[in-house]
Design an enzyme around this catalytic site. Structure first.
Site, PDB file in Angstrom:
ATOM      1  CG  ASN A   8     -22.960  -6.952  62.967  1.00  0.00           C
ATOM      2  OD1 ASN A   8     -23.062  -7.004  64.012  1.00  0.00           O
ATOM      3  ND2 ASN A   8     -22.786  -7.472  62.184  1.00  0.00           N
ATOM      4  CB  SER A   9     -20.493  -4.507  68.400  1.00  0.00           C
ATOM      5  OG  SER A   9     -21.618  -3.847  67.822  1.00  0.00           O
TER       6      SER A   9
END
Ligand code: CTP
Ligand code: CA
Length: 229
Positions: free
Chosen positions: A34-35
């Protein structure tokens, strides 16, 4: 009190903070991730250390430099993070779960890099659920008087506001405070600013206006310190 003031009000306390985003490997070079930048968790660690706490930062895949005076424990996956947090929980006066933890991981990690085949067949990826770290530590309570803080990034839907979802999540997780970010329209992720509402078990909703992640960290530590005093 603001984040900038040098008040050593967390002296004598040990705080455990998670940061970053976990990676769930499919093969040696590929992962589901995920970012999350890690900025909020690193800010929490830096501010706690500046206010006198002993700080352990369990950091998942962040590029950020180690904050001064903070013990940094690097991890990759949600299971690694689970092991480090549950293993250290009994020594912590407060635990803040700022990490973005993958809900699922591939059921099998392939030992060699996955290859394309001549017939164009597409591999299927089976997922299994990761352990819920926040739920586990909140229900186990490894140390009396321990304060546990979770984060939730929510987008409201047709039937629920962001706050409804936050209240339900606080209840389900069993933590003491839940920092709720409204991420409708791509807000917050990777940003240097944060706007949040902090929910507690008494039903209070404290709005924190848009400000730096250091400023939000200062408010969170003020609330934690208030529980101890
Ligand atoms: N969290 C955790 N372990 C997990 C998943 C989440 O400790 N396996 C923590 C996060 O670090 C965060 C909080 O739980 O502090 C809320 O995460 P969130 O993803 O919003 O909760 P979920 O229960 O996974 O709910 P959802 O289905 O909305 O993703
Ligand atoms: Ca989740």
């Amino acid at each position: 009190r603001t984040a900038g003031q040098s008040v050593a009000d967390l002296t004598g306390k040990h705080v455990l903070v998670s940061a970053g985003g976990t990676r769930e490997h499919l093969d040696p070079v590929r992962f589901l991730g995920n970012s999350s930048s890690g900025k909020q968790g690193y800010a929490l660690a830096r501010i706690a250390a500046a206010r006198g706490a002993k700080v352990t930062l369990v950091a998942a895949n962040s590029e950020l430099p180690d904050p001064a005076g903070v013990q940094v424990v690097p991890v990759v996956s949600a299971q690694d993070l689970y092991d480090e947090i549950t293993g250290r929980a009994a020594d912590a006066d407060a635990i803040v779960m700022a990490a973005a933890v993958a809900d699922f991981r591939p059921a099998d990690v392939v030992e060699h890099k996955i290859k394309k085949t001549a017939d164009g067949a597409v591999p299927a990826v089976d997922l299994v659920q990761n352990p819920d770290i926040l739920h586990t530590i909140s229900h186990d309570r490894a140390r009396p008087g321990q304060i546990i803080v979770g984060f939730a990034a929510e987008t409201g839907d047709a039937d629920h506001t962001v706050l409804d979802l936050g209240r339900a999540k606080l209840e389900r997780k069993g933590c003491d405070l839940l920092v709720v970010n409204d991420v409708s329209g791509g807000k917050v992720f990777g940003s240097d600013l944060n706007e949040a509402v902090i929910l507690d078990r008494a039903g209070t909703a404290l709005p924190v206006p848009s400000g730096s992640k250091d400023a939000l960290s200062g408010v969170i530590w003020n609330l934690v310190a208030a529980h101890w005093s």
